[in-house]
Design a protein around this motif. Sequence first.
Motif, short mmCIF file in Angstrom:
data_model
loop_
_atom_site.label_atom_id
_atom_site.label_comp_id
_atom_site.label_asym_id
_atom_site.label_seq_id
_atom_site.Cartn_x
_atom_site.Cartn_y
_atom_site.Cartn_z
N GLU A 1 6.62 8.12 25.70
CA GLU A 1 7.46 7.92 24.43
C GLU A 1 8.54 7.20 24.78
OE1 GLU A 1 6.87 9.05 21.45
OE2 GLU A 1 4.94 9.66 21.92
N PRO A 2 8.77 6.14 23.78
CA PRO A 2 9.74 5.25 24.08
C PRO A 2 11.21 5.75 23.90
CG PRO A 2 8.90 4.61 22.03
CD PRO A 2 8.24 5.82 22.60
N LYS A 3 12.04 5.28 24.97
CA LYS A 3 13.50 5.63 24.66
C LYS A 3 14.16 4.64 23.60
CE LYS A 3 14.61 7.64 29.06
NZ LYS A 3 15.50 7.55 30.27
N LEU A 4 13.86 3.34 23.65
CA LEU A 4 14.33 2.20 22.84
C LEU A 4 13.35 1.74 22.01
CD1 LEU A 4 16.79 0.40 22.25
CD2 LEU A 4 15.93 -1.27 24.08
N LEU B 1 9.20 -6.13 27.96
CA LEU B 1 9.03 -4.67 27.39
C LEU B 1 8.73 -3.88 28.64
CD1 LEU B 1 7.31 -5.20 23.93
CD2 LEU B 1 9.53 -4.75 24.39
N ASP B 2 9.16 -2.72 28.79
CA ASP B 2 8.83 -1.71 29.60
C ASP B 2 8.13 -0.63 29.08
OD1 ASP B 2 10.08 -2.80 31.89
OD2 ASP B 2 12.11 -1.84 31.20
N ASP B 3 7.58 0.31 29.70
CA ASP B 3 6.83 1.40 29.18
C ASP B 3 7.70 2.48 28.20
OD1 ASP B 3 4.42 0.91 30.29
OD2 ASP B 3 4.69 1.99 31.88
N ASP B 4 9.00 2.52 28.44
CA ASP B 4 9.74 3.23 27.66
C ASP B 4 10.63 2.30 26.38
OD1 ASP B 4 11.59 1.62 29.36
OD2 ASP B 4 12.87 3.48 29.63
N VAL B 5 9.91 1.28 26.20
CA VAL B 5 10.37 0.26 25.05
C VAL B 5 9.29 -0.07 24.14
CG1 VAL B 5 11.78 -1.74 24.55
CG2 VAL B 5 12.51 -0.59 26.55
N GLU B 6 9.65 -0.05 22.87
CA GLU B 6 8.63 -0.43 21.98
C GLU B 6 9.16 -1.50 20.99
OE1 GLU B 6 7.37 2.43 18.84
OE2 GLU B 6 9.43 2.85 18.41
N HIS C 1 9.79 3.90 11.24
CA HIS C 1 8.50 3.55 11.97
C HIS C 1 9.02 3.87 13.44
CE1 HIS C 1 5.51 2.94 8.81
NE2 HIS C 1 6.54 2.15 8.44
N ALA C 2 10.20 3.65 13.71
CA ALA C 2 10.40 3.76 15.17
C ALA C 2 10.52 5.14 15.92
CB ALA C 2 12.17 3.39 15.48
N ARG C 3 9.99 5.21 17.23
CA ARG C 3 9.56 6.43 17.80
C ARG C 3 10.85 6.79 19.03
NH1 ARG C 3 3.51 4.89 18.87
NH2 ARG C 3 2.64 5.15 16.85
N GLY C 4 11.57 5.66 19.26
CA GLY C 4 12.37 5.47 20.39
C GLY C 4 13.56 6.49 20.12
N VAL C 5 14.33 6.90 21.06
CA VAL C 5 15.61 7.71 21.00
C VAL C 5 16.74 6.69 20.27
CG1 VAL C 5 17.35 8.99 22.14
CG2 VAL C 5 14.82 9.31 22.79
N TYR C 6 16.49 5.66 20.79
CA TYR C 6 17.77 4.48 20.52
C TYR C 6 17.07 3.35 19.68
CZ TYR C 6 20.14 7.23 24.13
OH TYR C 6 20.77 8.33 24.79
#
Length: 87
Positions: free
Chosen positions: A3-6, A30-35, A82-87
Amino acid sequence: MVEPKLSICIATFKRGDYISETLESIVGQLDDDVELVVLDGASPDNTSTVVSRFALANHRVRYIREDTNSGIDKDYDKAVGHARGVY
């Protein structure tokens, strides 16, 4: 998939000739925690074709195409929705 953080959100309209350069500058970082969320406000040009290629090549790129253009402010709001990130 992690799940993305950003979430990086882009709203676009009729930028098919230019958006490829923007996406190329972001996608390589992009890293795995960024979408990357790209919301297209019903562009009548080739924006869909260009952005779809990036989305197919990289699972971190999400492309949402609207049926109608809501204007830049509403389209940014929709992209963030639509964003799934925390930030």
